[in-house]
Motif scaffolding. Structure first.
Motif, mmCIF file in Angstrom:
data_model
loop_
_atom_site.group_PDB
_atom_site.id
_atom_site.type_symbol
_atom_site.label_atom_id
_atom_site.label_comp_id
_atom_site.label_asym_id
_atom_site.label_seq_id
_atom_site.Cartn_x
_atom_site.Cartn_y
_atom_site.Cartn_z
ATOM 1 N N PRO A 1 2.190 1.194 -9.186
ATOM 2 C CA PRO A 1 1.158 1.262 -8.150
ATOM 3 C C PRO A 1 -0.154 1.768 -8.778
ATOM 4 N N ALA B 1 0.849 -1.192 0.000
ATOM 5 C CA ALA B 1 0.000 0.000 0.000
ATOM 6 C C ALA B 1 0.884 1.240 0.000
ATOM 7 N N VAL C 1 12.082 -3.007 -10.085
ATOM 8 C CA VAL C 1 12.439 -3.807 -11.256
ATOM 9 C C VAL C 1 11.584 -3.379 -12.448
ATOM 10 N N ILE D 1 4.836 13.166 3.223
ATOM 11 C CA ILE D 1 5.200 12.311 4.362
ATOM 12 C C ILE D 1 6.251 12.998 5.264
ATOM 13 N N TYR E 1 7.773 -1.731 -11.801
ATOM 14 C CA TYR E 1 6.947 -1.392 -12.967
ATOM 15 C C TYR E 1 6.902 -2.542 -13.969
ATOM 16 N N GLU F 1 6.589 -2.567 6.802
ATOM 17 C CA GLU F 1 7.903 -2.253 6.231
ATOM 18 C C GLU F 1 8.545 -1.127 7.031
HETATM 19 P P1 C2E Z 1 9.108 2.851 -0.761
HETATM 20 O O1 C2E Z 1 8.404 2.297 0.436
HETATM 21 O O2 C2E Z 1 10.505 2.433 -0.996
HETATM 22 O O3 C2E Z 1 8.147 2.547 -1.979
HETATM 23 C C1 C2E Z 1 8.603 2.237 -3.272
HETATM 24 C C2 C2E Z 1 8.515 3.421 -4.193
HETATM 25 O O4 C2E Z 1 9.097 3.067 -5.444
HETATM 26 C C3 C2E Z 1 7.096 3.852 -4.511
HETATM 27 O O5 C2E Z 1 7.094 5.255 -4.665
HETATM 28 C C4 C2E Z 1 6.837 3.171 -5.855
HETATM 29 O O6 C2E Z 1 5.863 3.812 -6.627
HETATM 30 C C5 C2E Z 1 8.185 3.274 -6.491
HETATM 31 N N1 C2E Z 1 8.412 2.224 -7.483
HETATM 32 C C6 C2E Z 1 7.962 0.947 -7.442
HETATM 33 N N2 C2E Z 1 8.393 0.249 -8.515
HETATM 34 C C7 C2E Z 1 9.150 1.085 -9.243
HETATM 35 C C8 C2E Z 1 9.888 0.942 -10.478
HETATM 36 O O7 C2E Z 1 9.910 -0.122 -11.112
HETATM 37 N N3 C2E Z 1 10.554 2.020 -10.927
HETATM 38 C C9 C2E Z 1 10.551 3.200 -10.255
HETATM 39 N N4 C2E Z 1 11.237 4.225 -10.758
HETATM 40 N N5 C2E Z 1 9.865 3.389 -9.093
HETATM 41 C C10 C2E Z 1 9.176 2.331 -8.597
HETATM 42 P P2 C2E Z 1 6.003 6.178 -3.964
HETATM 43 O O8 C2E Z 1 4.666 5.505 -3.976
HETATM 44 O O9 C2E Z 1 6.139 7.533 -4.561
HETATM 45 O O10 C2E Z 1 6.482 6.212 -2.459
HETATM 46 C C11 C2E Z 1 7.695 6.831 -2.123
HETATM 47 C C12 C2E Z 1 8.043 6.599 -0.683
HETATM 48 O O11 C2E Z 1 7.116 7.254 0.188
HETATM 49 C C13 C2E Z 1 7.980 5.129 -0.265
HETATM 50 O O12 C2E Z 1 9.138 4.454 -0.658
HETATM 51 C C14 C2E Z 1 7.839 5.257 1.239
HETATM 52 O O13 C2E Z 1 9.087 5.476 1.834
HETATM 53 C C15 C2E Z 1 6.996 6.503 1.369
HETATM 54 N N6 C2E Z 1 5.594 6.095 1.561
HETATM 55 C C16 C2E Z 1 4.677 5.742 0.633
HETATM 56 N N7 C2E Z 1 3.509 5.386 1.204
HETATM 57 C C17 C2E Z 1 3.709 5.498 2.538
HETATM 58 C C18 C2E Z 1 2.885 5.257 3.689
HETATM 59 O O14 C2E Z 1 1.726 4.829 3.603
HETATM 60 N N8 C2E Z 1 3.435 5.513 4.927
HETATM 61 C C19 C2E Z 1 4.729 5.949 5.065
HETATM 62 N N9 C2E Z 1 5.195 6.175 6.306
HETATM 63 N N10 C2E Z 1 5.526 6.175 4.017
HETATM 64 C C20 C2E Z 1 5.029 5.946 2.764
#
Ligand code: C2E
Ligand code: CA
Ligand code: CA
Ligand code: CA
Length: 278
Positions: free
Chosen positions: A263, A59, A238, A77, A258, A149
Motif C-alpha cells: 500500500p 484504500a 500474495v 480501528i 506485496y 468490502e
Molecule cells: P484488510 O482489509 O484485510 O486489508 C489488507 C491488509 O493486508 C492491509 O493491512 C495490507 O497492507 C496488508 N497486505 C496487503 N498485501 C499484503 C502482503 O502481500 N503481505 C502482507 N503481509 N500483508 C499485506 P493494513 O493496511 O494494515 O490494514 C489492516 C486492516 O485494517 C484491514 O485488513 C482492514 O480490516 C482494516 N482497515 C484498513 N483500512 C480501513 C478502513 O478504511 N476502514 C475500516 N473499517 N477498516 C480498515
C-alpha cells in the motif's frame, strides 16, 4: 478460591493500566485527528491474473500521529469501533477515496475502481445509505467505480435485513465484496443469497498455501465456490512468484499483495499506476 482471588489481583498490573490509558488517549486524540487532517489513505493495486491489468485499488487508512508516527489501522480501528467514532471516520474515508478517484481521473491517471473497507458498525448505522448517496453526489463519484468490502461476521447476524441492505447498495450501482473470506462463519447457503460481486480469500490461507496442503485445499475450495456462485475471487497477501503461479493455475481471478505493490500514499500510487499502465 483464595488463590484465584490473589491471581485476579495480578490483572491490575502497571502494564495493563498503561494499555488502558493508551487506549483512552488514542480515543481522545482520534476525535480530533480528522479535523487536524492527520488521517490519510494508502492505496494498494489489485491485478487480474489473466490480463495482468490493473482492475482496482483498495484504500487503507493510516494515522499520521504527531508523536507516535504512522499508525496502522489495527491500532486505532478497533478503538474507533468501540467508541462509535468509526461512523464519522468511515464517512471521511469513503469521501476521501471518492475525492482521490475523481482527482486522478481529472489528471488523466485513469478511472480506477476503488474499494473501501466498511466496518460492522457502519453496516448497522441507519444513516449508511444516505451517507453513501450524499458522498456520491458531493464528490461526483460514479457508483459503479466504488466497491465496499465487508467482513463475513457481520453479514450473518440478521440475514434477511442484511440482504435487503446489500441489495439497496447494489441497486445504486456499487460493488460488494466479502473480505477475509474463510475466517468467519458464512453459511454457504446464505452466501448464495447475498447480492455480492466478489470474495477475497483471507491472506492467512495464501500465506500457508505453499507449505501446507490444507491451506492450499481451502484456497482452491474458495475459488471453486466463487466460480460456482459466479463471483470474482481475489487472493490477498500474495508476495511470491510461486503463489501467483499456483493461484493463476487454480483459476483465481485477481491478485492483491506485496508481489505487485505494498500500500502506497496517493502520490506514490499515482506514480506506480502511471508506470504500470491501465
Ligand atoms: P484488510 O482489509 O484485510 O486489508 C489488507 C491488509 O493486508 C492491509 O493491512 C495490507 O497492507 C496488508 N497486505 C496487503 N498485501 C499484503 C502482503 O502481500 N503481505 C502482507 N503481509 N500483508 C499485506 P493494513 O493496511 O494494515 O490494514 C489492516 C486492516 O485494517 C484491514 O485488513 C482492514 O480490516 C482494516 N482497515 C484498513 N483500512 C480501513 C478502513 O478504511 N476502514 C475500516 N473499517 N477498516 C480498515
Ligand atoms: Ca479489505
Ligand atoms: Ca482482507
Ligand atoms: Ca483483515
Amino acid at each position: 478460591a483464595k488463590t484465584s482471588g490473589r491471581n485476579n489481583a495480578q490483572f491490575f498490573t502497571p502494564e495493563l493500566s498503561i494499555q488502558a490509558s493508551e487506549r483512552l488517549s488514542i480515543e481522545n486524540e482520534l476525535r480530533h485527528a480528522i479535523e487536524r487532517e492527520e488521517l490519510c489513505l494508502y492505496y494498494q493495486p489489485r491485478i487480474a491474473t489473466r490480463s495482468q491489468k490493473l482492475v482496482g485499488i483498495e484504500a487503507l487508512v493510516r494515522w499520521q500521529h504527531p508523536e507516535k508516527g504512522l499508525l496502522s489501522p489495527i491500532r486505532f480501528i478497533p478503538v474507533a469501533e468501540e467508541s462509535g467514532l468509526i461512523i464519522p471516520l468511515g464517512n471521511w474515508i469513503l469521501r476521501e477515496a471518492c475525492r482521490q478517484h475523481i482527482e486522478w481521473r481529472g489528471r488523466g491517471i485513469g478511472s480506477i475502481p476503488v474499494s473501501v473497507n466498511l466496518s460492522a458498525l457502519q453496516l448497522r448505522d441507519p444513516g449508511l445509505l444516505a451517507m453513501i448517496d450524499s458522498t456520491l453526489r458531493d464528490t461526483g463519484m460514479e457508483a459503479s467505480m466504488l466497491e465496499l468490502e465487508l467482513t463475513e461476521s457481520l453479514l450473518m447476524e440478521d440475514v434477511s435485513k442484511t440482504i435487503e441492505l446489500l441489495a439497496a447498495i447494489r441497486e445504486r450501482g456499487l460493488k460488494l465484496s466479502i473480505d477475509d473470506f474463510g475466517t468467519g462463519y458464512s453459511s454457504l447457503n446464505y452466501l448464495r443469497r447475498f447480492p455480492i460481486d466478489a470474495l477475497k480469500i483471507d491472506q492467512s490461507f495464501i500465506r500457508g498455501m505453499l507449505d501446507d496442503a490444507q491451506h492450499l485445499a481451502i484456497t482452491k475450495a474458495i475459488i471453486g465456490i466463487g466460480q460456482t456462485l459466479g463471483l470474482r475471487v481475489v487472493a490477498e497477501g500474495v508476495e511470491q512468484d510461486e503463489e501467483l503461479r499456483v493461484l493463476t493455475a487454480a483459476g483465481c481471478d485477481e491478485i492483491q499483495g506485496y508481489y505487485f505493490s505494498r500500500p502506497l500514499p496517493a502520490a506514490e500510487m499515482a506514480a506506480w499506476i502511471a508506470n504500470y499502465g491501465t
